[in-house]
Design a protein around this motif. Structure first.
Motif, PDB file in Angstrom:
ATOM      1  N   ASN A 153       0.786  -1.243   0.000  1.00 25.64           N
ATOM      2  CA  ASN A 153       0.000   0.000   0.000  1.00 25.64           C
ATOM      3  C   ASN A 153       0.814   1.287   0.000  1.00 25.64           C
ATOM      4  O   ASN A 153       0.245   2.375  -0.105  1.00 25.64           O
ATOM      5  N   GLU A 195       0.231   3.500  -3.161  1.00 23.91           N
ATOM      6  CA  GLU A 195      -1.122   4.066  -3.211  1.00 23.91           C
ATOM      7  C   GLU A 195      -1.325   5.135  -2.136  1.00 23.91           C
ATOM      8  O   GLU A 195      -1.963   6.157  -2.373  1.00 23.91           O
ATOM      9  N   ASP A 221       0.528   8.237  -3.310  1.00 27.49           N
ATOM     10  CA  ASP A 221      -0.205   8.865  -4.420  1.00 27.49           C
ATOM     11  C   ASP A 221      -1.467   9.573  -3.913  1.00 27.49           C
ATOM     12  O   ASP A 221      -1.843  10.637  -4.426  1.00 27.49           O
ATOM     13  N   LEU A 239      -6.830   0.996   2.377  1.00 25.14           N
ATOM     14  CA  LEU A 239      -5.370   0.884   2.296  1.00 25.14           C
ATOM     15  C   LEU A 239      -4.746   0.382   3.593  1.00 25.14           C
ATOM     16  O   LEU A 239      -3.761  -0.365   3.572  1.00 25.14           O
TER      17      LEU A 239
END
Length: 378
Positions: A339, A342, A345, A374
């Protein structure tokens, strides 16, 4: 202000000394570098060095009449220019100048030559006003520099944040730099030189500074602030070359302490899938205002990176305060290879959206919601 009082930057100090010793002082210099590296402090020390009548051991002597005046920032041949706001009670067409806020400016300098635009705006009570350098200020610079040097040496014009000049003011400054009065040195201290007119940048000698060495910050914290060695080492690493950040980390009102609390609260509500809690959290984040919101998300991004690196159990890879480490010790297992990208981001997306004036409540609520998935990634 002496070179000795400037934290670190030994290479930069030596370059400036050589310019004076070899009689190669440019008539216009542009001091650049990361925030907190000491650009303003070094420019002030250099101005003092230029005006000193009895230089000793590569520094201002500190006791001649010139140094006595520069110590109080009252030397008649040293002129400061800085962004200002329109004071309360002035007419709508009044154009403020730096001298309108001379008392506040000297008070800030007396406290420390290391400060940011946020410190200055609080000092003058700017609230939501934007501080700028007006065209009338350029006329004031021209008037002051047209006078003969009162002490028979250099005249120094030290301009802090010249990128905050409006177009008319910048064009007048350009003309002054192109045709400088006799024995005049312009010292421009800029945080964002790219915002300056290209014609001004091309007519100044750029003087780039690096971030302060971590050992220099550490030793200064011990010597000047009486901080214990272990704590000074930790703060110096987190400060990442910025003395102003190091000082902020010592403050009880440190902004990042509040950001850490918000980070903990968001992750707790997200992990528990508490929709009402996430909504209340996004309302709290909304109240911060856009600039602080962006800084908070950048802080979240850093904490995600620190949490991931903490899993490697190599202390040299982490740059955290003791409070941050106490939380990361428990949070790190939830940040992993599945994770980390992600999560990073997601924070970067939030920084972008806030910068583009997206609805902050929606941005933060969406961030918290997406973190619920997440945080459970394996």
């Amino acid at each position: 202000m002496t070179f000795q009082e400037v934290i670190g930057q030994e290479d930069a100090k030596e370059r400036l000394r050589m310019l004076v010793q070899e009689n190669r002082v440019p008539h216009a210099m542009l001091f650049c570098g990361p925030q907190g590296c000491g650009k303003m402090a070094l420019a002030m020390a250099f101005a003092s060095y230029l005006l000193c009548a009895n230089k000793e051991n590569g520094d201002s002597c500190g006791h001649c009449p010139q140094c006595a005046m520069t110590r109080k920032w009252s030397h008649p041949d040293l002129h400061f220019t800085y962004p200002v706001i329109k004071a309360a009670g002035t007419s709508s067409d009044y154009k403020p100048v730096s001298d309108d806020f001379a008392r506040e400016w000297h008070r800030l300098l007396d406290e420390s030559p290391y400060f940011t635009i946020d410190h200055w705006l609080r000092e003058i009570g700017a609230a939501n006003q934007q501080a700028i350098i007006t065209v009338r200020e350029s006329d004031e610079i021209s008037r002051k520099l047209s006078l003969k040097s009162s002490q028979g040496g250099y005249k120094v014009s030290l301009i802090w944040l010249p990128e905050r000049m409006n177009e008319a003011s910048a064009n007048k400054l350009l003309k002054l730099i192109e045709e400088p009065p006799s024995q005049t040195v312009f010292l421009l201290v800029s945080e964002e030189p790219v915002l300056l007119l290209e014609t001004i940048r091309s007519r100044t000698q750029r003087f780039d500074m690096r971030a302060i060495d971590t050992p220099a910050i550490e030793q200064s914290l011990i010597k000047l602030r009486g901080i214990a060695e272990e704590q000074a080492h930790r703060i110096a690493r987190v400060a990442d070359g910025s003395w102003t950040k190091a000082l902020d980390l010592l403050s009880a009102e440190n902004e990042e302490r509040g950001f850490l609390e918000m980070f903990i609260k968001m992750n707790r509500q997200s992990f528990e899938r508490n929709i009402r809690g996430m909504r209340n959290w996004s309302d709290d984040a909304y109240e911060l205002g856009r600039e602080r919101q962006r800084r908070m998300l950048k802080y979240f991004l850093r904490m995600i990176r620190e949490s991931f690196m903490y899993n490697f159990r190599i202390p040299e890879l982490n740059y955290m305060t003791e409070e941050e480490e106490n939380f990361v010790r428990r949070f790190a297992p939830y940040v992993n290879e599945a994770n980390i990208i992600e999560m990073s981001d997601l924070m970067a997306e939030g920084i972008r959206d806030i910068g583009q004036n997206a609805n902050a409540r929606i941005v933060f609520f969406d961030t918290a919601l997406r973190m619920t998935r997440l945080l459970r990634s394996k």
